[in-house]
Design a protein around this motif. Structure first.
Motif, mmCIF file in Angstrom:
data_model
loop_
_atom_site.group_PDB
_atom_site.id
_atom_site.type_symbol
_atom_site.label_atom_id
_atom_site.label_comp_id
_atom_site.label_asym_id
_atom_site.label_seq_id
_atom_site.Cartn_x
_atom_site.Cartn_y
_atom_site.Cartn_z
ATOM 1 N N ALA A 63 0.837 -1.205 0.000
ATOM 2 C CA ALA A 63 0.000 0.000 0.000
ATOM 3 C C ALA A 63 0.873 1.258 0.000
ATOM 4 O O ALA A 63 0.561 2.244 -0.672
ATOM 5 C CB ALA A 63 -0.922 -0.004 1.215
ATOM 6 N N ARG A 64 1.955 1.229 0.744
ATOM 7 C CA ARG A 64 2.869 2.373 0.767
ATOM 8 C C ARG A 64 3.495 2.587 -0.601
ATOM 9 O O ARG A 64 3.659 3.724 -1.056
ATOM 10 C CB ARG A 64 3.954 2.147 1.823
ATOM 11 N N LEU A 65 3.846 1.495 -1.269
ATOM 12 C CA LEU A 65 4.418 1.617 -2.612
ATOM 13 C C LEU A 65 3.395 2.205 -3.583
ATOM 14 O O LEU A 65 3.744 3.006 -4.451
ATOM 15 C CB LEU A 65 4.893 0.251 -3.116
ATOM 16 N N ALA A 66 2.142 1.792 -3.440
ATOM 17 C CA ALA A 66 1.098 2.269 -4.357
ATOM 18 C C ALA A 66 0.887 3.771 -4.230
ATOM 19 O O ALA A 66 0.424 4.415 -5.179
ATOM 20 C CB ALA A 66 -0.207 1.520 -4.090
ATOM 21 N N ARG A 67 1.217 4.329 -3.075
ATOM 22 C CA ARG A 67 1.033 5.771 -2.863
ATOM 23 C C ARG A 67 2.192 6.597 -3.394
ATOM 24 O O ARG A 67 2.113 7.825 -3.412
ATOM 25 C CB ARG A 67 0.847 6.052 -1.365
ATOM 26 N N VAL A 68 3.258 5.945 -3.851
ATOM 27 C CA VAL A 68 4.413 6.657 -4.405
ATOM 28 C C VAL A 68 4.137 6.977 -5.870
ATOM 29 O O VAL A 68 3.968 6.077 -6.694
ATOM 30 C CB VAL A 68 5.702 5.817 -4.277
ATOM 31 N N ASN A 70 6.078 8.640 -8.163
ATOM 32 C CA ASN A 70 7.213 8.538 -9.076
ATOM 33 C C ASN A 70 7.561 7.071 -9.312
ATOM 34 O O ASN A 70 7.948 6.361 -8.378
ATOM 35 C CB ASN A 70 8.410 9.282 -8.474
ATOM 36 N N PRO A 71 7.437 6.572 -10.563
ATOM 37 C CA PRO A 71 7.712 5.156 -10.831
ATOM 38 C C PRO A 71 9.143 4.741 -10.478
ATOM 39 O O PRO A 71 9.373 3.623 -10.026
ATOM 40 C CB PRO A 71 7.455 5.031 -12.345
ATOM 41 N N GLU A 72 10.101 5.643 -10.679
ATOM 42 C CA GLU A 72 11.494 5.322 -10.377
ATOM 43 C C GLU A 72 11.694 5.133 -8.884
ATOM 44 O O GLU A 72 12.349 4.184 -8.448
ATOM 45 C CB GLU A 72 12.400 6.441 -10.903
ATOM 46 N N ARG A 76 12.669 1.644 -6.907
ATOM 47 C CA ARG A 76 13.849 1.591 -6.032
ATOM 48 C C ARG A 76 13.479 1.126 -4.625
ATOM 49 O O ARG A 76 14.169 0.309 -4.024
ATOM 50 C CB ARG A 76 14.514 2.957 -5.984
ATOM 51 N N ARG A 77 12.376 1.637 -4.094
ATOM 52 C CA ARG A 77 11.960 1.223 -2.756
ATOM 53 C C ARG A 77 11.567 -0.247 -2.737
ATOM 54 O O ARG A 77 11.889 -0.973 -1.790
ATOM 55 C CB ARG A 77 10.792 2.088 -2.284
#
Length: 259
Positions: A63-68, A70-72, A76-77
């Protein structure tokens, strides 16, 4: 020969008769794991080339990734979190699914939460460095060596006077030209950032609380104590990582799990 396509860490084999019923689990990201310091294991990864498996992450992490946006940054995360799990699982000899997140960043075993591993992740350019340990709380920082502006001004802002003077002295005749201002600045910065990561502090509220070793090479651990009121006997250890990919500088730090 059948056409083979790798999705994450599963190999799916297509034959003339269609999808092969046998689906084989595979690691798409083999890690070259080293013991950077006794009890501290680490690895280097080219994150743009990696294809992490989001299935091994927790729902909260996904879920945290989905809120980012910037694709890059999202890639990376995801790679960093995946590598931290893969590194810990490989060292421990368990499956990644047996681990769950605890802290930032930390991992515990699902069937035994008392078995905690602590980790640290750093990136610069296309490279990620990850370290984990069950003995201590580690911190790592890596920086790409490239031209940077205003290193003396940054040194004066974030470093002690002795450290800033050491950075500035690099341009004087008679000094070691291989350790120019940028290299000296990055040596101190990586040590300092690794230390604040190990101590759980930030740059703004942590850098002013200790002095870092102002030397060109730190091959053996040096103890760094926190300054100021209320710090007690808090301290960390730091050393340079010397066997690093070309064009990078890196430092490792750690503190006792007892605080």
């Amino acid at each position: 020969m059948p056409l083979q396509i790798i999705f994450s860490h599963f190999r799916v084999v297509f034959t003339k008769s269609g999808l092969n019923a046998k689906v084989k689990r595979e690691d798409p990201l083999p890690l070259e794991i080293r013991e950077f310091h006794p009890g501290i294991f680490g690895c280097w990864v080219c994150w743009p080339c990696a294809r992490p498996d989001a299935a091994v992450l927790t729902g909260e992490e996904r879920a945290r990734l989905a809120r980012v946006g910037n694709p890059e940054v999202r890639q990376r995360r995801a790679v960093g979190w995946y590598v931290l799990r893969r590194l810990t699982a490989t060292v421990c000899g368990v499956a990644m699914e047996d681990l769950e997140a605890a802290g930032e960043p930390g991992l515990v075993f699902r069937n035994d939460v008392s078995r905690a591993w602590y980790g640290s992740i750093s990136h610069s350019g296309s490279v990620i460095c990850a370290v984990v340990s069950a003995r201590v709380i580690p911190g790592v920082d890596v920086e790409e060596i490239r031209p940077r502006k205003n290193v003396n001004a940054l040194a004066e802002r974030f470093f002690t006077k002795k450290e800033a003077d050491w950075v500035r002295e690099a341009k004087f005749p008679g000094t070691d030209l291989s350790a120019d201002e940028v290299t000296r600045f990055l040596r101190l910065w990586t040590r300092r950032e690794a230390i604040v990561k190990a101590l759980g502090l930030g740059v703004l509220n942590g850098f002013s609380r200790f002095a870092a070793p102002a030397v060109a090479r730190l091959s053996e651990p040096v103890r760094v104590r926190l300054l100021g009121r209320g710090t007690g006997t808090a301290h960390a250890w730091t050393r340079d990582l010397l066997d690093v990919p070309d064009g990078l500088l890196a430092a490792l730090a750690w503190r006792s799990r007892e605080g």
